[in-house]
Design a protein around this motif. Structure first.
Motif, mmCIF file in Angstrom:
data_model
loop_
_atom_site.group_PDB
_atom_site.id
_atom_site.type_symbol
_atom_site.label_atom_id
_atom_site.label_comp_id
_atom_site.label_asym_id
_atom_site.label_seq_id
_atom_site.Cartn_x
_atom_site.Cartn_y
_atom_site.Cartn_z
ATOM 1 N N VAL A 1 15.739 -61.012 -60.585
ATOM 2 C CA VAL A 1 17.116 -61.735 -60.642
ATOM 3 C C VAL A 1 17.313 -62.214 -62.051
ATOM 4 O O VAL A 1 16.317 -62.036 -63.023
ATOM 5 N N ASN A 2 18.473 -62.498 -62.507
ATOM 6 C CA ASN A 2 18.555 -63.262 -63.702
ATOM 7 C C ASN A 2 17.831 -64.633 -63.638
ATOM 8 O O ASN A 2 17.998 -65.581 -62.534
ATOM 9 N N GLY A 3 17.434 -65.057 -64.652
ATOM 10 C CA GLY A 3 16.532 -66.475 -64.797
ATOM 11 C C GLY A 3 15.231 -66.622 -64.116
ATOM 12 O O GLY A 3 14.646 -65.516 -63.737
ATOM 13 N N ASP A 4 14.783 -67.782 -63.902
ATOM 14 C CA ASP A 4 13.588 -67.795 -63.633
ATOM 15 C C ASP A 4 13.301 -68.787 -62.245
ATOM 16 O O ASP A 4 12.484 -69.424 -61.768
ATOM 17 N N ALA A 5 14.398 -68.599 -61.497
ATOM 18 C CA ALA A 5 14.367 -69.565 -60.092
ATOM 19 C C ALA A 5 13.872 -68.496 -59.159
ATOM 20 O O ALA A 5 14.682 -68.301 -58.212
ATOM 21 N N PHE A 6 12.398 -68.551 -59.054
ATOM 22 C CA PHE A 6 11.699 -67.812 -58.140
ATOM 23 C C PHE A 6 10.295 -68.278 -58.044
ATOM 24 O O PHE A 6 9.873 -68.997 -59.124
ATOM 25 N N THR A 7 9.586 -68.112 -57.243
ATOM 26 C CA THR A 7 8.138 -68.655 -57.232
ATOM 27 C C THR A 7 7.273 -67.686 -57.808
ATOM 28 O O THR A 7 6.512 -68.247 -58.727
ATOM 29 N N THR A 8 7.510 -66.401 -57.590
ATOM 30 C CA THR A 8 6.600 -65.411 -58.282
ATOM 31 C C THR A 8 7.271 -64.070 -58.283
ATOM 32 O O THR A 8 8.073 -63.622 -57.258
ATOM 33 N N TYR A 9 6.991 -63.294 -59.393
ATOM 34 C CA TYR A 9 7.689 -61.744 -59.362
ATOM 35 C C TYR A 9 6.369 -60.878 -59.463
ATOM 36 O O TYR A 9 5.431 -60.988 -59.985
ATOM 37 N N VAL A 10 6.260 -60.090 -58.410
ATOM 38 C CA VAL A 10 5.304 -58.929 -58.508
ATOM 39 C C VAL A 10 5.841 -57.547 -58.523
ATOM 40 O O VAL A 10 6.967 -57.145 -57.919
ATOM 41 N N GLY A 11 5.190 -57.005 -59.518
ATOM 42 C CA GLY A 11 5.856 -55.614 -60.065
ATOM 43 C C GLY A 11 5.103 -55.112 -61.294
ATOM 44 O O GLY A 11 4.433 -55.943 -62.094
ATOM 45 N N VAL A 12 5.570 -54.010 -61.838
ATOM 46 C CA VAL A 12 5.049 -53.252 -62.975
ATOM 47 C C VAL A 12 5.678 -53.936 -63.890
ATOM 48 O O VAL A 12 6.760 -54.572 -63.877
ATOM 49 N N ASP A 13 5.142 -53.670 -65.295
ATOM 50 C CA ASP A 13 6.090 -53.873 -66.448
ATOM 51 C C ASP A 13 6.918 -52.789 -66.785
ATOM 52 O O ASP A 13 6.319 -51.883 -67.152
ATOM 53 N N ASN A 14 8.260 -52.605 -66.209
ATOM 54 C CA ASN A 14 9.033 -51.429 -66.246
ATOM 55 C C ASN A 14 9.521 -51.134 -67.808
ATOM 56 O O ASN A 14 9.441 -49.795 -68.004
ATOM 57 N N GLU A 15 9.386 -51.926 -68.555
ATOM 58 C CA GLU A 15 9.652 -51.476 -70.013
ATOM 59 C C GLU A 15 8.501 -50.928 -70.534
ATOM 60 O O GLU A 15 8.492 -49.721 -71.306
ATOM 61 N N ALA A 16 7.181 -51.339 -70.224
ATOM 62 C CA ALA A 16 5.844 -50.902 -70.753
ATOM 63 C C ALA A 16 5.995 -49.064 -70.156
ATOM 64 O O ALA A 16 5.530 -48.196 -70.805
ATOM 65 N N ILE A 17 6.134 -49.125 -68.823
ATOM 66 C CA ILE A 17 6.172 -47.684 -68.080
ATOM 67 C C ILE A 17 7.065 -46.898 -68.932
ATOM 68 O O ILE A 17 7.008 -45.777 -69.227
ATOM 69 N N GLY A 18 8.475 -47.309 -69.273
ATOM 70 C CA GLY A 18 9.484 -46.571 -69.995
ATOM 71 C C GLY A 18 8.913 -46.238 -71.436
ATOM 72 O O GLY A 18 9.038 -45.021 -71.848
ATOM 73 N N ARG A 19 8.117 -47.313 -72.012
ATOM 74 C CA ARG A 19 7.597 -46.674 -73.355
ATOM 75 C C ARG A 19 6.462 -45.688 -73.306
ATOM 76 O O ARG A 19 6.493 -44.894 -74.101
ATOM 77 N N GLN A 20 5.732 -45.866 -72.225
ATOM 78 C CA GLN A 20 4.665 -44.868 -71.893
ATOM 79 C C GLN A 20 5.133 -43.480 -71.935
ATOM 80 O O GLN A 20 4.603 -42.485 -72.518
ATOM 81 N N ALA A 21 6.285 -43.492 -70.814
ATOM 82 C CA ALA A 21 6.898 -42.139 -70.787
ATOM 83 C C ALA A 21 7.479 -41.610 -72.108
ATOM 84 O O ALA A 21 7.267 -40.395 -72.263
ATOM 85 N N GLY A 22 8.047 -42.585 -72.822
ATOM 86 C CA GLY A 22 8.792 -41.952 -74.301
ATOM 87 C C GLY A 22 7.687 -41.307 -75.099
ATOM 88 O O GLY A 22 7.693 -40.375 -75.886
#
Length: 336
Positions: free
Chosen positions: A141-162
């Motif tokens: 979501v926008n901002g940092d009002a959450f306890t934790t985010y679990v997931g890949v670095d999607n920008e890094a995946i896109g960069r690796q694909a490129g």
């Protein structure tokens, strides 16, 4: 179950519409995140806890697998007596309502994979500021009002694909079609931005693009139109494997499947997943995108049982999967 400020918040919200401005206290509605007390949600190993999981949709195999991974991991934690699942079916208003329903039930922790970032930001912030721990999975979501985010670095995946396109598939340049994910979801923007970084300095050109909504049927429909508009396309970069498979089917129907290369993201280790599509030759490559279900449950255990704050961002590993390693990766991911 805890009785904190979120109890009053939930009771008030139960009778208000999604857009009600007066719901909760001033701090709960504040645009800024109010720091959570890492001890407040924890009842320790003798407690029994209820978790609410709000899923963006169950039309994507990836999200079905995510829910399954959460369910299986939670079964191994005896304190997690109940994990309740809700399917937003790609409807932002329904997902907001689902989250409010969980708050009304006074769940001990929320897991949310947002359909789109902006429409879910307010309710996630309100839940977090009320004292309910919030674990975000895969999408932000926008901002940092959450306890934790679990997931890949999607920008890094896109960069690796490129970089894969630039260094392996088209070192001399090529004409590419891009099938994007749902435009309001954070991975769609990040996977595009990363890809543009990856192909920078090359002669690769994106000659056409459209939003495939993360689904195979929609990806097929959009690819059919893109092929008619751009018959000289040489490859497809898809933001997930189902849309890549849909693009392949459209190209096959047009008699062009053998003339194009297809690359996706997700790498689900199931028979209908991207790894098998690579192994069977429909996709040239995919990139592993773990669901994070097991890690989300471990974060919940830290918060509720162990009284330990999780890391704010938990970045999951990815890897390139090609025909050379598809069999090994599939077997490894299905061990146990």
């Amino acid at each position: 179950m805890r009785k904190t400020t979120r109890s009053a918040f939930a009771a008030a919200c139960a009778v208000l519409a999604v857009t009600a401005a007066a719901c909760g206290t001033t701090s709960e509605n504040s645009g800024a995140a109010q720091p959570q007390d890492p001890q407040a949600a924890c009842g320790g190993p003798d407690g029994q806890y209820t978790i609410g999981m709000s899923q963006a949709n169950l039309a994507e195999p990836y999200r079905v697998r995510m829910d399954d991974d959460i369910r299986k991991a939670a079964e191994r934690v005896p304190q997690f007596k109940d994990v309740q699942f809700a399917d937003a079916a790609k409807d932002n208003a329904k997902q907001v309502s689902d989250v409010e329903s969980f708050l009304t039930k006074q769940v001990d922790l929320l897991m949310i994979s947002p359909n789109e970032a902006a429409p879910l930001t307010d309710i996630v912030r309100r839940a977090y500021n009320s004292g309910t721990p919030v674990v975000l999975l895969d999408r932000k979501v926008n901002g940092d009002a959450f306890t934790t985010y679990v997931g890949v670095d999607n920008e890094a995946i896109g960069r690796q694909a490129g970089e894969y396109f630039k260094n392996v598939l088209f070192p001399d340049g090529g004409k590419i079609l891009e099938i994007k994910g749902l435009s309001g979801s954070t991975p769609a923007h990040e996977r595009h931005d990363g890809f543009m970084q990856g192909i920078a300095g090359s002669k690769i050109e994106i000659i056409g693009a459209d939003d495939g909504g993360w689904e195979r049927a929609e990806g097929q429909e959009k690819m059919d139109a893109l092929l008619k508009a751009h018959p000289d396309a040489q490859a497809v970069y898809s933001h997930n494997d189902p849309m890549a498979e849909g693009a392949y089917l459209a190209a096959q129907a047009a008699g062009k499947a053998d003339q194009l290369k297809f690359v996706g993201i997700d790498g689900l280790p199931i028979e209908a997943g991207g790894i098998k599509a690579v192994e069977q030759g429909r996709l040239q490559a995919t990139f592993l995108n773990p669901t994070g279900g097991e890690e989300a449950v471990e974060a919940a255990k830290k918060i509720l049982v162990d009284c330990q704050p999780p890391e704010k961002h938990q970045t999951l590993p990815t890897e390139l999967i090609t025909k050379e390693n598809a069999g090994e990766v599939y077997a490894r991911l299905n061990q146990g």
